[in-house]
Every structure is written in structure tokens, then in C-alpha cells.
Design an enzyme around this catalytic site. Structure first.
Site, PDB file in Angstrom:
ATOM      1  N   CYS A 130       0.860  -1.177   0.000  1.00 21.10           N
ATOM      2  CA  CYS A 130       0.000   0.000   0.000  1.00 21.10           C
ATOM      3  C   CYS A 130       0.900   1.232   0.000  1.00 21.10           C
ATOM      4  O   CYS A 130       1.770   1.374   0.865  1.00 21.10           O
ATOM      5  CB  CYS A 130      -0.913   0.000   1.223  1.00 21.10           C
ATOM      6  N   TYR A 164     -11.961  16.800  23.893  1.00 28.77           N
ATOM      7  CA  TYR A 164     -11.720  15.632  23.049  1.00 28.77           C
ATOM      8  C   TYR A 164     -10.204  15.539  22.811  1.00 28.77           C
ATOM      9  O   TYR A 164      -9.742  15.551  21.676  1.00 28.77           O
ATOM     10  CB  TYR A 164     -12.468  15.744  21.713  1.00 28.77           C
ATOM     11  N   CYS A 199     -12.503  16.702  11.411  1.00 21.78           N
ATOM     12  CA  CYS A 199     -12.183  15.836  10.274  1.00 21.78           C
ATOM     13  C   CYS A 199     -13.443  15.564   9.448  1.00 21.78           C
ATOM     14  O   CYS A 199     -13.418  14.738   8.546  1.00 21.78           O
ATOM     15  CB  CYS A 199     -11.540  14.537  10.748  1.00 21.78           C
TER      16      CYS A 199
HETATM   17  C1  LIG Z   1     -10.386  13.422  16.488  1.00 21.39           C
HETATM   18  S1  LIG Z   1      -9.810  12.774  17.999  1.00 21.39           S
HETATM   19  C2  LIG Z   1      -8.828  14.106  18.603  1.00 21.39           C
HETATM   20  C3  LIG Z   1      -7.733  13.754  19.568  1.00 21.39           C
HETATM   21  C4  LIG Z   1      -6.661  14.782  19.808  1.00 21.39           C
HETATM   22  N1  LIG Z   1      -7.181  16.117  19.872  1.00 21.39           N
HETATM   23  C5  LIG Z   1      -5.544  14.676  18.805  1.00 21.39           C
HETATM   24  O1  LIG Z   1      -5.386  15.545  17.947  1.00 21.39           O
HETATM   25  O2  LIG Z   1      -4.802  13.684  18.846  1.00 21.39           O
HETATM   26  C6  LIG Z   1     -11.243  12.763  18.951  1.00 21.39           C
HETATM   27  C7  LIG Z   1     -11.061  12.279  20.367  1.00 21.39           C
HETATM   28  O3  LIG Z   1     -12.303  12.442  21.048  1.00 21.39           O
HETATM   29  C8  LIG Z   1     -12.494  11.367  21.936  1.00 21.39           C
HETATM   30  N2  LIG Z   1     -13.948  11.333  22.224  1.00 21.39           N
HETATM   31  C9  LIG Z   1     -14.943  10.826  21.447  1.00 21.39           C
HETATM   32  N3  LIG Z   1     -16.134  11.064  22.010  1.00 21.39           N
HETATM   33  C10 LIG Z   1     -15.907  11.749  23.159  1.00 21.39           C
HETATM   34  C11 LIG Z   1     -16.751  12.275  24.174  1.00 21.39           C
HETATM   35  N4  LIG Z   1     -18.074  12.150  24.113  1.00 21.39           N
HETATM   36  N5  LIG Z   1     -16.191  12.930  25.213  1.00 21.39           N
HETATM   37  C12 LIG Z   1     -14.846  13.065  25.283  1.00 21.39           C
HETATM   38  N6  LIG Z   1     -13.989  12.579  24.356  1.00 21.39           N
HETATM   39  C13 LIG Z   1     -14.510  11.925  23.299  1.00 21.39           C
HETATM   40  C14 LIG Z   1     -11.932  10.177  21.197  1.00 21.39           C
HETATM   41  O4  LIG Z   1     -11.598   9.149  22.079  1.00 21.39           O
HETATM   42  C15 LIG Z   1     -10.698  10.808  20.523  1.00 21.39           C
HETATM   43  O5  LIG Z   1      -9.566  10.693  21.340  1.00 21.39           O
END
Ligand SMILES: C[S@@+](CC[C@H](N)C(=O)[O-])C[C@H]1O[C@@H](n2cnc3c(N)ncnc32)[C@H](O)[C@@H]1O
Length: 449
Positions: free
Chosen positions: A155, A308, A404
Site C-alpha cells: 500500500c 476531546y 475531520c
Molecule cells: C479526532 S480525535 C482528537 C484527539 C486529539 N485532539 C488529537 O489531535 O490527537 C477525537 C477524540 O475524542 C475522543 N472522544 C470521542 N467522544 C468523546 C466524548 N463524548 N467525550 C470526550 N472525548 C470523546 C476520542 O476518544 C478521541 O480521542
């Protein structure tokens, strides 16, 4: 009986996943790998209601088409727009983001575009399924919307080492007669391999997902894998005997090494396990984080929330420019990694809360806590109305929303627009070849609020 009919069609436009749209009779149908103004022979299944076609042969090619060497991309569904030249991919993504806002009646023109300098081998994470096909062990990604494995040799968006490890695992399975998982019978041993590579430190974590704890030939398997791919830093066995499409099970054991790896991002060290969320394109992740923090332009007396927060990347990078950071994340393993990461980097002005982000913000709003800024980076599903309403009650001066998924981003931003205005926007291309795009929006509190 063969129901496949071949028809000549013209591509009219693209849908938001980069698939072509053509008119079949009076109906618009989806034709992947077809570009606007192209003409081609398209196969349709005449016995069903036709909603999708398969491009069989091109008769007239678009100048934006780019030839690539991947022979599975049409089936695997991961790189939906690899057949467009890179400039056009970026244009498509920019328009997709602007269109998503337009659908919510919000006028946005993306001002800054951060393209990827690396087109191949940019992903630091590879996960493949192992299956028996015609009595041979094969591995690869699933065909779109199915559990059919498309046998893979290489890949291009993964690194050479990741490709080599996947192949070596299949060879060792053959040598040791270790059966891949059979989904129908729920028998066999190895289901998936998940590889995580830290490009800056050259550390590699390999997780072998097995159908339960039993792993006959485990010691010999590990010995051979270490010998053949001596650059592997650690190997984990993850048990997953559940009938599910979720790759990782709850339990795991370390078979070799420390059980985690460390990567360096924006000068800080981050510890990663098999389960933690970590951006898959670290070169672009650095650019994304730095742009988000440039937009935020926090003050040294600010208290900010990293909502998050995953393993705490953005919050920790921001920590040197503010008084206090509170990271909130609902994944227990990620929070544990985040706490370790803060300790590892000697960051003392950050704390992490293992909670649902909405619940956490509702409590802050109830207690009337003073917050100066919020960075939020939710999953593809976006945030919640309660989270956004609590945010409006807290009224931080600045909110930086990293997303995203442009569609949920636009939906969520709309909720904030009575109190906030969009002051800056950027897109960062983290996923070359796919329709996915990362967007940063700076929202600034309106003067009268
Ligand atoms: C797009 S990632 C972003 C992580 C981090 N900001 C990064 O750039 O590495 C979204 C994150 O939100 C967490 N998440 C999803 N639903 C959530 C919720 N209801 N409350 C808190 N965190 C959540 C996921 O576990 C994940 O780590």
C-alpha cells in the site's frame, strides 16, 4: 444468468466523497473513479434498482486524471480520489468544505490551504485483516462496505516497513501453520495486525489481534517476527473473540518490548499504545496543531480547555503559552497516556479529566467557571448541542474547532453563530488520495456578548 449491462455514460459531477455522478436514464447514479466530463463504458446490474455503476472502460479521459500504480484502490475504498492529480484533490476538498457550510446557509471561503509535502508513505498506522483465500493466507484492507479482504502486496500510503511487517506476518503464519480467522466459523487464530510507527523516533509497535487468548506457536512467532523485522520495538497480543467489526478487544498482553512506543511532535514526546488515538499523518499533524495555536493566539494568563483531547497533544503544545490547560477525553487509555505524557514532558500546568466532554462542559457552565479559550477536536460525528450550548454559557473569548468532518463541523458551528463569528479558516490535508480533510475554524466571541 449475467445481469450486467454495459452502457456509455458521461460523468456530470462529483459527490462529496469524490465519486462520479452520471445520468442513467433519468436517474443520477454513482460511478466511483469517474471524473467530470469523462465518458466511459459503465457496468450496471440491470436486475436491481440501479444506484451505482462500475467504470469498465474510459472512452474520454479528463486532463485532471492522474495515473497511479495502485491496483487495489478502486476496490479498497481508502483512497477514493487517488485518480485525480494532487492539485485537483486539494481543490475538491476546499470546495467540499465550503459546500458543507453553504448547506447550513453559512458563507465561508477557505483562506488558508496547507497541502501535504509527502504524497506516499505518510501514514503512521496500518491495520490489515488476515484471511484464507483459495487455501492461501492473504492480508489486506476490507473492500468498501464489506468484510471481503482485498489481497494486498503493497500500500503506497503506508511506509515500506509497515508493508514488510504485514507480509512477514503472513509468511510466518504459513511457516508455523497458524490459521487466519474464519468469520463464519469463528475459528482460526490471527484476525488482524495493527502497526504503529513513530517516524521521528523510528519506533514501531505491532499488535497481533487473535481470536481469544489462545495463540499456538506464540513464542516461535514472536521470535521469527523479531528476527525478520529487527526494527520492531514492541509486540502486543490483543484478544478479540467477539463477533464484531471492531478490531481491538479489551484485553492484551505484551509479548516483546515495553508495550508502547514514543513519538515526538512539536518538540514534545508522546507515548502511544495500541488503543490511543493519534493523528495518522504526523508531518501534517504538526502543521495542523501549530496553525490551530497560531489562530488561538492565547494569552499567558489564560485558562483553556482541550476538549476531546486524545493523548493530550494539542493541550500540551499550548501549555507553554497559557496559565492552565484542562484536557477532557472519554477514552480511559488515552487519558492514562495523556497523564504519562505530561509527566514525561515535565508539564505541570495541565490536568486531564476522564469524562464525556458534554457532561464536563455542562458542569463547568453550571459552576460558572471562567474559561478564556477552548480548543475542540471531536470525532467525525461532531459535538453535541448540549456541549455547544454550555460553550455559549461559558463564553470563552476564542473557540478553535478542529474537525475531520466538514458536514458535522458546519452543523455545529451554526449553533454557535449567535454568539460567535468565524474569523479564520484553514484546511490541512492529512489524508492524500482520500476525500477526507481536516479543517480549522477560529470562532471569536461577538463584541456584544
Ligand atoms: C479526532 S480525535 C482528537 C484527539 C486529539 N485532539 C488529537 O489531535 O490527537 C477525537 C477524540 O475524542 C475522543 N472522544 C470521542 N467522544 C468523546 C466524548 N463524548 N467525550 C470526550 N472525548 C470523546 C476520542 O476518544 C478521541 O480521542
Amino acid at each position: 444468468m449475467n445481469n450486467i449491462k454495459k452502457v456509455e455514460l458521461k460523468c456530470l459531477k462529483l459527490n462529496n466523497q469524490g465519486q462520479g455522478i452520471a445520468l442513467y436514464g433519468k436517474k443520477e447514479i454513482v460511478v466511483p473513479n469517474f471524473l467530470p466530463k469523462e465518458v466511459g463504458i459503465v457496468e450496471v446490474d440491470s436486475q436491481r434498482e440501479v444506484t451505482k455503476g462500475r467504470l469498465y472502460r474510459l472512452l474520454k479521459q479528463s486532463p485532471i486524471r492522474s495515473n497511479n500504480n495502485c491496483d487495489v484502490y478502486q476496490k479498497c475504498g481508502s483512497c477514493q480520489i487517488l485518480h485525480m492529480n494532487y492539485q485537483e484533490q486539494i481543490k475538491f476538498k476546499k470546495e467540499f468544505v465550503e459546500e458543507s457550510f453553504k448547506r447550513e446557509k453559512i458563507k465561508v471561503a477557505i483562506k488558508e490551504i496547507i497541502p501535504s509535502d509527502v504524497i506516499k508513505g505518510y501514514r503512521n498506522k496500518m491495520q490489515v485483516a488476515y484471511k484464507l483465500k483459495d487455501n492461501k493466507i492473504v492480508y489486506g484492507f476490507y473492500e468498501e462496505d464489506s468484510h471481503r479482504v482485498i489481497p494486498l502486496e503493497k500500500c503506497f500510503v503506508q511506509s515500506d516497513k509497515q508493508n514488510e511487517i504485514c507480509k512477514t506476518i503472513a509468511n510466518i503464519m504459513k511457516e508455523l501453520k497458524i490459521a487466519p480467522y474464519n468469520e463464519d466459523k469463528r475459528s482460526g487464530v490471527i484476525r488482524f495486525a495493527l502497526i504503529r510507527e513513530a517516524f521521528k523516533t523510528n519506533q514501531i509497535l505491532v499488535t497481533i489481534v487473535t481470536n481469544g487468548e489462545m495463540f499456538p506457536g506464540r513464542n516461535e512467532f514472536v521470535k521469527r517476527l523479531k528476527n525478520k523485522c529487527s526494527y520492531i520495538s514492541t509486540i502486543i497480543q490483543n484478544y478479540n473473540s467477539r463477533k464484531t467489526s471492531i478490531i481491538l478487544g479489551d484485553q492484551e498482553r505484551v509479548l516483546y518490548g515495553k508495550g508502547y512506543i514514543e513519538d515526538v511532535l512539536c518538540g514534545l514526546t508522546f507515548r502511544l499504545s495500541s488503543k490511543t488515538f493519534y493523528q495518522v499523518n504526523p508531518v501534517q499533524a504538526e502543521k495542523l496543531y501549530l496553525k490551530a495555536l497560531e489562530y488561538a493566539d492565547f494569552n499567558i494568563n489564560d485558562t483553556i480547555i482541550d476538549a476531546y483531547c486524545g493523548v493530550g497533544t494539542i493541550g500540551m503544545i499550548a501549555s507553554k503559552n497559557v496559565k492552565k490547560v484542562i484536557g477532557v477525553e472519554n477514552n480511559k487509555t488515552s487519558v492514562k497516556c495523556a497523564i504519562d505524557n505530561a509527566y514525561l514532558n515535565q508539564i505541570k500546568n495541565i490536568t486531564f479529566v476522564n469524562k464525556d466532554a458534554t457532561e464536563f462542559l455542562l458542569n463547568l457552565a453550571k459552576d460558572n467557571v471562567k474559561i478564556d479559550g477552548v480548543i475542540m477536536d471531536p470525532p467525525r460525528s461532531g459535538s453535541t448541542v448540549s456541549f455547544l450550548n454550555s460553550l455559549k454559557e461559558l463564553t470563552p473569548q476564542k473557540v478553535v474547532y478542529i474537525s475531520c468532518n466538514p458536514e458535522t463541523l458546519a452543523r455545529d458551528v451554526k449553533v454557535l453563530l449567535d454568539k460567535y463569528e468565524i474569523t479564520k479558516t484553514a484546511i490541512t490535508d492529512m489524508f492524500v488520495g482520500s476525500y477526507h480533510i481536516e479543517t480549522i475554524v477560529l470562532l471569536t466571541r461577538k463584541n456584544n456578548q
